[in-house]
Design a protein around this motif. Structure first.
Motif, PDB file in Angstrom:
ATOM      1  N   ALA A 207       0.818  -1.216   0.000  1.00 47.45           N
ATOM      2  CA  ALA A 207       0.000   0.000   0.000  1.00 47.45           C
ATOM      3  C   ALA A 207       0.853   1.269   0.000  1.00 47.45           C
ATOM      4  O   ALA A 207       0.295   2.365   0.114  1.00 47.45           O
ATOM      5  CB  ALA A 207      -0.943   0.000   1.190  1.00 47.45           C
ATOM      6  N   GLY A 208       2.154   1.114  -0.118  1.00 48.14           N
ATOM      7  CA  GLY A 208       2.996   2.296  -0.228  1.00 48.14           C
ATOM      8  C   GLY A 208       3.686   2.734   1.055  1.00 48.14           C
ATOM      9  O   GLY A 208       4.106   3.910   1.157  1.00 48.14           O
ATOM     10  N   ALA A 209       3.850   1.834   2.014  1.00 44.73           N
ATOM     11  CA  ALA A 209       4.558   2.196   3.242  1.00 44.73           C
ATOM     12  C   ALA A 209       6.017   2.521   2.921  1.00 44.73           C
ATOM     13  O   ALA A 209       6.662   1.845   2.126  1.00 44.73           O
ATOM     14  CB  ALA A 209       4.460   1.057   4.245  1.00 44.73           C
ATOM     15  N   GLU A 210       6.551   3.572   3.561  1.00 47.36           N
ATOM     16  CA  GLU A 210       7.917   4.006   3.288  1.00 47.36           C
ATOM     17  C   GLU A 210       8.868   3.705   4.441  1.00 47.36           C
ATOM     18  O   GLU A 210      10.075   3.546   4.203  1.00 47.36           O
ATOM     19  CB  GLU A 210       7.919   5.520   2.997  1.00 47.36           C
ATOM     20  CG  GLU A 210       7.127   5.880   1.741  1.00 47.36           C
ATOM     21  CD  GLU A 210       7.038   7.384   1.516  1.00 47.36           C
ATOM     22  OE1 GLU A 210       7.499   8.136   2.426  1.00 47.36           O
ATOM     23  OE2 GLU A 210       6.527   7.804   0.478  1.00 47.36           O
ATOM     24  N   ALA A 211       8.366   3.649   5.633  1.00 50.73           N
ATOM     25  CA  ALA A 211       9.218   3.339   6.788  1.00 50.73           C
ATOM     26  C   ALA A 211       8.340   2.704   7.858  1.00 50.73           C
ATOM     27  O   ALA A 211       7.212   3.158   8.108  1.00 50.73           O
ATOM     28  CB  ALA A 211       9.885   4.595   7.328  1.00 50.73           C
ATOM     29  N   MET A 212       8.887   1.669   8.522  1.00 48.12           N
ATOM     30  CA  MET A 212       8.126   0.946   9.538  1.00 48.12           C
ATOM     31  C   MET A 212       9.033   0.522  10.672  1.00 48.12           C
ATOM     32  O   MET A 212      10.236   0.307  10.487  1.00 48.12           O
ATOM     33  CB  MET A 212       7.454  -0.304   8.945  1.00 48.12           C
ATOM     34  CG  MET A 212       6.283  -0.013   8.037  1.00 48.12           C
ATOM     35  SD  MET A 212       5.502  -1.562   7.462  1.00 48.12           S
ATOM     36  CE  MET A 212       6.728  -2.085   6.250  1.00 48.12           C
ATOM     37  N   THR A 250       2.845  -3.330  18.215  1.00 48.95           N
ATOM     38  CA  THR A 250       2.365  -2.146  17.486  1.00 48.95           C
ATOM     39  C   THR A 250       3.332  -1.851  16.340  1.00 48.95           C
ATOM     40  O   THR A 250       4.543  -1.759  16.552  1.00 48.95           O
ATOM     41  CB  THR A 250       2.279  -0.906  18.390  1.00 48.95           C
ATOM     42  OG1 THR A 250       1.383  -1.186  19.489  1.00 48.95           O
ATOM     43  CG2 THR A 250       1.769   0.305  17.613  1.00 48.95           C
ATOM     44  N   ILE A 251       2.768  -1.729  15.161  1.00 48.70           N
ATOM     45  CA  ILE A 251       3.551  -1.352  13.982  1.00 48.70           C
ATOM     46  C   ILE A 251       3.280   0.124  13.682  1.00 48.70           C
ATOM     47  O   ILE A 251       2.113   0.509  13.461  1.00 48.70           O
ATOM     48  CB  ILE A 251       3.200  -2.214  12.766  1.00 48.70           C
ATOM     49  CG1 ILE A 251       3.560  -3.686  13.032  1.00 48.70           C
ATOM     50  CG2 ILE A 251       3.931  -1.709  11.529  1.00 48.70           C
ATOM     51  CD1 ILE A 251       3.157  -4.622  11.901  1.00 48.70           C
ATOM     52  N   THR A 252       4.329   0.922  13.685  1.00 48.63           N
ATOM     53  CA  THR A 252       4.228   2.334  13.299  1.00 48.63           C
ATOM     54  C   THR A 252       4.744   2.455  11.876  1.00 48.63           C
ATOM     55  O   THR A 252       5.881   2.064  11.577  1.00 48.63           O
ATOM     56  CB  THR A 252       5.062   3.225  14.230  1.00 48.63           C
ATOM     57  OG1 THR A 252       4.618   3.016  15.588  1.00 48.63           O
ATOM     58  CG2 THR A 252       4.900   4.688  13.870  1.00 48.63           C
ATOM     59  N   VAL A 253       3.913   2.998  10.986  1.00 41.93           N
ATOM     60  CA  VAL A 253       4.236   3.038   9.578  1.00 41.93           C
ATOM     61  C   VAL A 253       4.013   4.452   9.043  1.00 41.93           C
ATOM     62  O   VAL A 253       3.073   5.132   9.455  1.00 41.93           O
ATOM     63  CB  VAL A 253       3.398   2.001   8.795  1.00 41.93           C
ATOM     64  CG1 VAL A 253       1.914   2.211   9.022  1.00 41.93           C
ATOM     65  CG2 VAL A 253       3.730   2.030   7.320  1.00 41.93           C
ATOM     66  N   ILE A 254       4.881   4.885   8.112  1.00 39.92           N
ATOM     67  CA  ILE A 254       4.772   6.192   7.462  1.00 39.92           C
ATOM     68  C   ILE A 254       4.380   5.958   6.018  1.00 39.92           C
ATOM     69  O   ILE A 254       5.011   5.182   5.298  1.00 39.92           O
ATOM     70  CB  ILE A 254       6.099   6.981   7.531  1.00 39.92           C
ATOM     71  CG1 ILE A 254       6.456   7.293   8.987  1.00 39.92           C
ATOM     72  CG2 ILE A 254       6.007   8.287   6.737  1.00 39.92           C
ATOM     73  CD1 ILE A 254       7.808   7.950   9.148  1.00 39.92           C
ATOM     74  N   GLY A 255       3.343   6.670   5.592  1.00 33.48           N
ATOM     75  CA  GLY A 255       2.842   6.566   4.236  1.00 33.48           C
ATOM     76  C   GLY A 255       1.491   7.233   4.159  1.00 33.48           C
ATOM     77  O   GLY A 255       1.076   7.968   5.055  1.00 33.48           O
ATOM     78  N   ASP A 256       0.779   6.978   3.027  1.00 37.65           N
ATOM     79  CA  ASP A 256      -0.551   7.561   2.885  1.00 37.65           C
ATOM     80  C   ASP A 256      -1.523   6.793   3.769  1.00 37.65           C
ATOM     81  O   ASP A 256      -1.752   5.588   3.559  1.00 37.65           O
ATOM     82  CB  ASP A 256      -0.988   7.486   1.425  1.00 37.65           C
ATOM     83  CG  ASP A 256      -2.352   8.100   1.214  1.00 37.65           C
ATOM     84  OD1 ASP A 256      -2.568   9.234   1.687  1.00 37.65           O
ATOM     85  OD2 ASP A 256      -3.188   7.466   0.580  1.00 37.65           O
ATOM     86  N   ALA A 258      -4.859   6.691   4.168  1.00 34.08           N
ATOM     87  CA  ALA A 258      -6.065   6.103   3.580  1.00 34.08           C
ATOM     88  C   ALA A 258      -5.734   4.871   2.760  1.00 34.08           C
ATOM     89  O   ALA A 258      -6.430   3.838   2.831  1.00 34.08           O
ATOM     90  CB  ALA A 258      -6.780   7.144   2.721  1.00 34.08           C
ATOM     91  N   THR A 259      -4.676   4.956   1.960  1.00 36.64           N
ATOM     92  CA  THR A 259      -4.317   3.815   1.114  1.00 36.64           C
ATOM     93  C   THR A 259      -3.903   2.624   1.967  1.00 36.64           C
ATOM     94  O   THR A 259      -4.302   1.456   1.677  1.00 36.64           O
ATOM     95  CB  THR A 259      -3.173   4.211   0.171  1.00 36.64           C
ATOM     96  OG1 THR A 259      -3.560   5.338  -0.593  1.00 36.64           O
ATOM     97  CG2 THR A 259      -2.818   3.059  -0.750  1.00 36.64           C
ATOM     98  N   MET A 260      -3.109   2.867   2.983  1.00 31.20           N
ATOM     99  CA  MET A 260      -2.645   1.748   3.819  1.00 31.20           C
ATOM    100  C   MET A 260      -3.802   1.151   4.616  1.00 31.20           C
ATOM    101  O   MET A 260      -3.858  -0.069   4.840  1.00 31.20           O
ATOM    102  CB  MET A 260      -1.531   2.213   4.748  1.00 31.20           C
ATOM    103  CG  MET A 260      -0.262   2.594   4.007  1.00 31.20           C
ATOM    104  SD  MET A 260       1.144   2.965   5.101  1.00 31.20           S
ATOM    105  CE  MET A 260       0.532   4.421   5.970  1.00 31.20           C
ATOM    106  N   ARG A 261      -4.736   2.001   5.068  1.00 30.43           N
ATOM    107  CA  ARG A 261      -5.901   1.470   5.783  1.00 30.43           C
ATOM    108  C   ARG A 261      -6.717   0.551   4.868  1.00 30.43           C
ATOM    109  O   ARG A 261      -7.184  -0.524   5.299  1.00 30.43           O
ATOM    110  CB  ARG A 261      -6.762   2.621   6.292  1.00 30.43           C
ATOM    111  CG  ARG A 261      -7.998   2.181   7.061  1.00 30.43           C
ATOM    112  CD  ARG A 261      -8.860   3.406   7.357  1.00 30.43           C
ATOM    113  NE  ARG A 261      -8.209   4.235   8.369  1.00 30.43           N
ATOM    114  CZ  ARG A 261      -8.334   4.034   9.684  1.00 30.43           C
ATOM    115  NH1 ARG A 261      -9.081   3.015  10.112  1.00 30.43           N
ATOM    116  NH2 ARG A 261      -7.737   4.830  10.530  1.00 30.43           N
ATOM    117  N   THR A 262      -6.879   0.975   3.626  1.00 28.86           N
ATOM    118  CA  THR A 262      -7.616   0.155   2.675  1.00 28.86           C
ATOM    119  C   THR A 262      -6.910  -1.179   2.447  1.00 28.86           C
ATOM    120  O   THR A 262      -7.553  -2.257   2.344  1.00 28.86           O
ATOM    121  CB  THR A 262      -7.765   0.897   1.341  1.00 28.86           C
ATOM    122  OG1 THR A 262      -8.451   2.126   1.565  1.00 28.86           O
ATOM    123  CG2 THR A 262      -8.537   0.067   0.331  1.00 28.86           C
TER     124      THR A 262
END
Length: 307
Positions: A207-212, A250-256, A258-262
């Motif tokens: 979904a476009g995650a950039e950092a986790m 808990t996973i902390t993720v940076i990205g959009d 809405a897209t990642m939630r979908t």
């Protein structure tokens, strides 16, 4: 013969007094009678001739002396004014001559030059002007090239810095922040397995995650990169890159967001799978998600860049 006549040698008597030459015998002297010198004396008042028959005792000696002094003083005054005027004129004339000589000496080389020499001097000056203009143009072009090169180097440096930052974030060697999600796993009847966490990471990447990063209940965090692996540990714990983490996770993720939630909520996805196991997945939006855990890169022994 009486005292009023003298012998002239001609046998004729001559009256006493000054002898005046005359014309032929019996003709009067055509020349005017010369003035008496006493008539021209400056001491005579108002230029009037002195009467011969005036008695000497009638003339005032003091008045005559005063008149002589006044005439002499007037003469000296006229002489002094003329002297000052002549001196001023001489000074001005000398200054004018000096300026003339200086100007002549300054321009003497050009004044005395021949026409051919003047033409050659003019040609040399024009050639020098052309060379100077060419030098100016060359320097301006060099300046433009330097500025262009400097701008190019600056742009390349900025691009390289940006690319290095991106690679550092992707490799996990640099911290990152930005909008994203916080995905919390709550275990049910069954503990959260490593396969469920790996599925969540894969869906976030898709979904476009950039950092986790993943954190355990003990607040220990591990940066998630391409080489990160997950194993099941004892008592519902996880082993991430060899480090044990206790739940909940808990996973902390940076990205959009809405897209990642979908991506997490697709049918048959990780949210549905955890729910089937009796657990729950809570997804929260974060305006600023902090990914501060760092990955220590290992030294490559075999892989080399192709170039």
């Amino acid at each position: 013969m009486s005292d009023e006549h003298t012998e002239t040698g001609t046998g004729w008597p001559q009256p006493a007094g000054p002898v005046r030459p005359g014309g032929p015998a019996g003709e009067p002297d055509p020349r005017p009678q010369a003035p008496d010198p006493d008539e021209l004396s400056p001491l005579s008042p108002q230029g009037q001739p002195v009467e011969d028959d005036a008695p000497a005792e009638d003339a005032d000696p003091s008045a005559a002396r005063s008149t002589a002094v006044a005439v002499a003083a007037a003469g000296w005054r006229r002489f002094g004014s003329a002297t000052v005027m002549i001196s001023v004129l001489l000074v001005l004339l000398g200054f004018t001559l000096a300026v003339q000589l200086k100007t002549t000496s300054t321009d003497s080389s050009l004044t005395a030059a021949r026409q051919e020499d003047l033409v050659r001097i003019l040609y040399d000056l024009e050639a020098r002007d052309i060379r100077l203009r060419q030098d100016i143009s060359g320097l301006e072009e060099s300046q433009r090239q330097l500025r262009s090169g400097e701008q190019g180097r600056q742009a390349a440096l900025e691009e390289a810095t940006r690319r290095a930052d991106e690679l550092g974030i992707l490799a996990g060697t640099l911290p990152a922040r930005g909008p994203g999600l916080a995905v919390r796993f709550q275990a049910g009847a069954k503990p959260i397995s490593a396969i469920r966490v790996l599925d969540a990471v894969q869906e976030l990447r898709g979904a476009g995650a950039e950092a986790m990063q993943i954190s355990g209940g003990d607040r220990a965090s591990v940066r998630i990169v391409a080489s990160t692996y997950f194993l099941d540990g004892e008592n519902g714990s996880l082993i991430v890159d060899g480090r044990p983490l206790a739940g909940p996770f808990t996973i902390t993720v940076i990205g959009d967001p809405a897209t990642m939630r979908t991506g997490l909520n697709i049918p048959g996805g990780v949210v549905a799978s955890v729910a089937q196991d009796g657990g729950n997945v809570i997804v929260e939006d974060r305006e600023v998600a902090e990914v501060s855990a760092l990955h220590v890169p290992r030294t490559l022994e075999h892989a080399r860049p192709v170039g």
